[in-house]
Structure formats: C-alpha cells, structure tokens
Design an enzyme around this catalytic site. Structure first.
Site, mmCIF file in Angstrom:
data_model
loop_
_atom_site.group_PDB
_atom_site.id
_atom_site.type_symbol
_atom_site.label_atom_id
_atom_site.label_comp_id
_atom_site.label_asym_id
_atom_site.label_seq_id
_atom_site.Cartn_x
_atom_site.Cartn_y
_atom_site.Cartn_z
ATOM 1 N N SER A 21 0.832 -1.209 0.000
ATOM 2 C CA SER A 21 0.000 0.000 0.000
ATOM 3 C C SER A 21 0.867 1.261 0.000
ATOM 4 C CB SER A 21 -0.963 -0.059 1.194
ATOM 5 O OG SER A 21 -1.999 0.849 1.024
ATOM 6 N N ASP A 57 -10.375 -5.491 -2.971
ATOM 7 C CA ASP A 57 -9.704 -4.501 -2.117
ATOM 8 C C ASP A 57 -10.536 -3.219 -2.130
ATOM 9 O OD1 ASP A 57 -8.019 -2.388 -1.298
ATOM 10 O OD2 ASP A 57 -6.218 -3.432 -1.991
ATOM 11 N N HIS A 86 -7.427 -6.102 1.023
ATOM 12 C CA HIS A 86 -6.199 -5.298 1.187
ATOM 13 C C HIS A 86 -5.360 -5.774 2.382
ATOM 14 C CE1 HIS A 86 -4.071 -1.551 0.187
ATOM 15 N NE2 HIS A 86 -3.990 -1.257 1.479
#
Ligand SMILES: N[C@@H](CCC(=O)N[C@@H](CS)C(=O)NCC(=O)O)C(=O)O
EC number: 3.1.2.12
Length: 305
Positions: A171, A248, A283
């Site tokens: 991320s 996600d 995620h």
C-alpha cells in the site's frame, strides 16, 4: 562470503555490545531456524528513536554467511510489528537465505501539532517522502531514512552483501518501494509491491499527504509519484512484480490506481511490470500472507543470481 572475525562477524557482534551508534537489540526469537529480532536506534535524519525488524536466516546465524538484504515498507497505520506478526514471511527468508529488514512507517513521539490527529497523515503515515513543509520538514524524511541512514546502519551492523539489495512493500509502503527503486536505478536489484498506492498525486490519500508534506505546489509532487517516475525511468531494466486483490476496498475507492502505473510501464522499455490480479482478495495481511512466497521467489531470482 563467509564472515570471519576480521570482517562481518565483528560487525555482527558489535550490534549487541558495541559503539553507541550501533542498534540496540530489544528482542530476538528463533523462527524457521533463523532469528527474528527487533532493534532500536537513534535516527539523526528523523530526530527520534526508531525501531526496526531484522530477520536473520539460518545461513547467517548458523553458517556465518553474508546474505542479500530485502527491505519491506509497511502501509498506513502500521508499525514495524504488523509485517513481522502477520505476513508469515520468515519461512521464505529462511529458505532463500535473505536478511529482511523492516522499518517503522514514520517518525514517532515528536509532539508536532496534528501529528496524531488522523490515521492517514503524520504518525504511521510518513509516505516515504522527504518533507519540505513546516512543521514536518525537520523530521519527516522517511525517504532519506530508508534509502540512506538505515541502509548504512544495516550494512555496518549485519552480515549483508551491500550490493545485493531488494525492496518491497504494501500500500503506502508498496509505493515507497516503487519510488525507492525508480529514483535509484541499479541500487535495488529487485522490487515488488502488494496493492501499492500507484499514483498518489491523483488519489485522496496522496493529495492529502503531499499537500501536508510537500506543500501546495503540485509540480513538486511529481518527483515522488511512482507513475510519473515510471514514465521517465531510463535506468537499469527493472522487472516489477505487483499483486492486487480484486476485492480490495481501497482499489474500489480509487486510492490505488494500478492501471495508471501499468499504462506508464507499458510505454517504457526499461520497465517490465508483472501484474497479478487476485480474485476475491482484499487489502489485508491475509492477502499478503497468501502471496508472500511468490514475492520471495521473485526477489531471490535477482538477489541470489
Ligand atoms: N484504519 C484504516 C485502515 C488502514 C489499513 O488498512 N492499513 C493497512 C495498510 S494501508 C494495514 O496494513 N493495516 C494494518 C494491518 O492490517 O495489520 C481504516 O479504518 O480504513
């Protein structure tokens, strides 16, 4: 190279009893034949005490061999702990004989105004850039920290091969890994990312962070954006592995924008982007732990070549 009393073995033991600039060992636990350790050290660049993880594979611990080193950068809200506790990476680092170093995501405990007000800015959200704006610019220099100060410390203190270096992340940290590799051609022989923020100058997280750390002039943001850097990259050819879960939420909210990075890389002969869309994954670290083995295979291909 096997380390001897004259070279790396000295460096290694210095970390536990040596000079004041040496990292302080906070904990060590046996894991997959190697050792998962946590250290702290006073960072000059960040102006505070920082913690980081070091996994030493059996090849280093038992056979006293110098090993390649792989840096992992975590995402928003993380400390050094999340990756160590949740990704299950240690067995693959052990298998491939790779030292893994994972820093925290921002300076800590500075008491700057607003530092702890939101989860996506300030503490836990350093974005791996060098801030130019007050009050952040004195301390929020995570790019220099992860590419220079921490690397020098690791090279001086642990049995690593200084010219076998990879980087990956998740991320915000996936973006950090991408910009570290794209801004330093040839320095990182391998790079990969899980669900990276791919074009921060075009997403809400990035706009908020870059306004705060870099100021209102959006031109200055471009030096820190992976998609912009991928358009311009002209260095040593890089093969970049990216994994992305289809479920996600941050992908759906257009925080990640991998398609922009894919388009930029497709136009650049120096970059090869291997993009794996993973059906049904989100995620979280459950997604990371599912595919971490493949990331180690990717890094080992370059670092153990
Ligand atoms: N706090 C945020 C989520 C932040 C988040 O998902 N952070 C990711 C990186 S972007 C992470 O790794 N969190 C820590 C963890 O899952 O252990 C929210 O409530 O939406």
């Amino acid at each position: 190279m096997r380390f001897t009393t004259n070279n790396i073995y000295n460096r290694f033991y210095r970390t536990q009893e040596g000079p004041s600039m040496a990292p302080k060992l906070l904990s060590t636990v046996k894991c997959f034949g190697g050792e998962q350790r946590i250290y702290s050290h006073p960072s000059e660049v960040l102006g505070c005490e920082m913690k980081f993880g070091v996994y030493m594979p059996p090849l280093a611990v038992d056979e006293h061999m110098e090993c390649p080193v792989l840096y992992f950068l975590s995402g928003l809200t993380c400390t050094h702990e999340n990756f160590i506790q949740k990704s299950g990476f240690q067995q693959y680092a052990a298998k491939h004989g790779i030292v893994v170093v994972n820093p925290d995501t921002s300076p800590r405990g500075l008491n700057l105004p607003g530092e702890d007000d939101s989860w996506d800015f300030g503490s836990g959200a350093g974005f791996y850039v060098d801030s130019t704006e007050t009050p952040w610019s004195k301390n929020y220099k995570m790019y220099t920290y992860v590419t220079s100060e921490l690397v020098e410390l690791v090279n001086a203190s642990f049995p690593v091969l200084p010219n076998k270096r990879g980087i990956f992340g998740h991320s915000m940290g996936g973006h950090g890994a991408l910009i570290c590799a794209l801004k330093n051609p040839g320095v990182y022989q391998s790079v990969s990312a899980f669900a990276p923020i791919s074009n921060p100058i075009e997403c809400p997280w990035g706009k908020k962070a870059f306004t705060g750390y870099l100021g209102a002039n959006e031109d200055s943001w471009k030096d820190w954006d992976a998609t912009v850097l991928a358009t311009k990259y002209a260095g040593t050819p890089l093969e970049i592995l990216i994994d992305q879960g289809s479920d996600d939420n941050f992908l759906k909210e257009k925080q990640l924008l991998p398609e922009n990075l894919l388009n930029a890389a497709a136009e650049n002969d120096h970059l090869q982007l291997i993009y794996k869309k993973r059906e049904g994954y989100d995620h979280s670290y459950f997604f990371i732990s599912t595919f971490i083995a493949e990331h180690f295979d990717h890094h080992a291909k370059f670092l153990n070549a």
